[in-house]
Each structure stands twice: as C-alpha cells, then as structure tokens.
Write an enzyme that holds these catalytic residues in place. Sequence first.
Site, PDB file in Angstrom:
ATOM      1  N   CYS A  78       1.052  -1.163   0.051  1.00 11.44           N
ATOM      2  CA  CYS A  78      -0.196  -0.150  -0.302  1.00 11.44           C
ATOM      3  C   CYS A  78       0.813   1.032  -0.286  1.00 11.44           C
ATOM      4  O   CYS A  78       0.199   2.051  -0.332  1.00 11.44           O
ATOM      5  CB  CYS A  78      -1.034   0.271   0.971  1.00 11.44           C
ATOM      6  N   ASN A  80     -10.984   0.967   1.710  1.00 14.21           N
ATOM      7  CA  ASN A  80      -9.602   0.951   1.241  1.00 14.21           C
ATOM      8  C   ASN A  80      -9.131   0.643   0.126  1.00 14.21           C
ATOM      9  O   ASN A  80      -9.236  -0.634   0.159  1.00 14.21           O
ATOM     10  CB  ASN A  80      -8.087  -0.226   2.727  1.00 14.21           C
ATOM     11  N   HIS A 140      -1.840   6.497   3.507  1.00 10.92           N
ATOM     12  CA  HIS A 140      -2.902   5.908   2.924  1.00 10.92           C
ATOM     13  C   HIS A 140      -4.189   5.690   4.128  1.00 10.92           C
ATOM     14  O   HIS A 140      -4.504   5.443   5.664  1.00 10.92           O
ATOM     15  CB  HIS A 140      -1.696   4.410   3.719  1.00 10.92           C
TER      16      HIS A 140
END
Length: 345
Positions: A118, A292, A262
């Site tokens: 990520c 996400n 993030h």
Amino acid sequence: MTSASGPGPRAAVLAGLGAYVPPRILTNDELCGRRPIGDAWIRERIGAAGRRVADGEATVDLAVRAGRHALTAAGAVAADAVVLVTISPDRICPAGAPEVAARLGLGNVPAFDVASGCSGFLYGLGVASSMIAAGTFDRVLLIASDVFTAFLDPQDWLMRAIFGDGAGAVVLRAGPAGGAGTFGPFDLGSDGAQADLLEVPGGGARARKRLPTTPDAEPAPYFRMDGPAVRKQAVVGMCDSMTRAVERAGWTLADVDVVVAHQANQRILDGLAAELGLAPGKVLSHIEAYGNTAAASVPVLLAQAAAAGTLRPGLRVALTAYGAGLAWGSTTLVWPEVRAVADDG
C-alpha cells in the site's frame, strides 16, 4: 543538469491528476446480510459505509481510465514513460504497464510495474521523480491501480468490509527544483522480517515449488493479515516516516496544512492525527465511501481533493503510506495550480 525550463537542478513537478473508481457500490448492509455484526460495527471499527467493487473490469482497465484522466488534466497527449503501481496484477507475467501504455496510445515507451504494498504509490513517486531529476525522461505517467477485491476470500466478510477497488494517476513533468508542485525529499523504508503480517501466500514460486499432494493443504490464493499488529505499527510507522520527510523538507509539523495518508481505516488515520498532534481535519479521509483501495488510495484521494478544491495552491501537503512488505514512504510538496479529473464511476 539543467531543468526543462531553465538553468538549475531538475525536479519532478505535478502536472495533472486523474482518478477512477468503479460504479458498483457494496454497502455494509449488503455485505453483512443477516449477520448479527453489521453496519454500525463496521463504521465504528473501520469507518466505511460502503466501498467500490470492480465488476467486469480488471486492474489494467482501471489504470487506463485513471491514466487517461491524468493526461487530460495535464493537457498532455504523450508521456516518455509509464509506471504502474499495483499489488493486484492482472497476470503474474507480463507486467501490466506496457499494456496500459499501448491502450493509451503512447507508443513504444518504456513501461514497467512497481509492487510495494500500500506504500507503492510513494515508491512510484520516488522512482519517477528520480528518473526526471536525472534527465532520463521529461514526462512520466505514474498510475496506481488495484482491484484488490479479486484477492479476497469470498467468505471473509471482514476483509471484504475493509477493501475496495480504484485507480489514481499523476503526470509528472520536468521543471526547476524548489517550486510549487515539486516533491520534497523522500523517506522510504522496509522491514522484510515482518513480511508475513500481510500476504497472499498462494500463487507464487514459493507455493508452486512446495505444492502439496493434498489440495486442501495448498496455500490459499487470498489475502490475509494480522490486523492488530499491523494497525499499531502503521500508526507509528507513518508518524515516524512523515516526520522525517517533513524535517528533510525544512518544515515543522506545524507547517503542514494537509496530510494525505494511505486510507487503511479510520482508526489508523485518527491515531496518526493524535500521535502527531494534528487537528483531525488536517488528515483527509474518504474511507466512509471508498474503504481501503490499497496502493491506489493516496492518488485517488489526491485527485478527488484537488477536483473538489480542498487542495488549493500554496497549501503545504504531506503524503505518507504504510503497508505490506512491510514498507513505508512519505514526501512533501507545496500544492501547485493543477487540474484534476476525478471519475466516480
């Protein structure tokens, strides 16, 4: 080395942003069905009310749409190179970036993939910025695209509650160092000793070489993670990395106007703000609507915030991410006059 616009050091300048999320919305109620744990539980622990799920589209498909939007925003019809960041590739081989370049009509330009969990978009920014600063290319199209829902166990409703699909892209051009839109020093790092905290154990060379005689024992081709361990480390890791990047830029945390981190879950974002002593509103979030989106989360949020006018010229912006690897990254920039196209499906 001279810049594209005059004497002095070259740097990568943000020239345009694009984002695309698929139209299919998976709500908490639909996800949970008749389970006793439902919408309120997910909102409290993850922060998501829904997420976008690709239906009939793959990672390259999303990347092409986001990349085209970024090129349009930048007023560009060409790029010297394409970098695709993803942890959900359409195929193990070949890389997806050459197909993206071909479908965008960019010709036989260099194109390659970056996989760094990520935090991949921050790694991609570092790579693309270095290529421009070195004089190798004048314009780079950087795209982060993940259809990560394809790597989730259909029976694992908790992972399905966390993740969604999307793609975000930026066009970087050569310009003089130090101006608005140039990325500050990067802080990048990793800890491979903890690689098993977030992983897709099946499908790679390790699993194939150890293919068992009983199919039931074969490593699963689905994502798994140690949520509590990752959550604690993500807050500390992003705080430390962002602090280093801010200091290398010659700023203090008080100088930072906006943080784009993030989008792991809302508790992590709230923990980041609390740990750094930042007002919650300084840390942007779109988790409620999108969940996400893995490596795509930072560029998708950047494009959406820029298109909405939340990111305005002159604001001091810090970017940070943490994820599988373990790997992390951060950088800074003063927001420039720049267009963004955010396609909400």
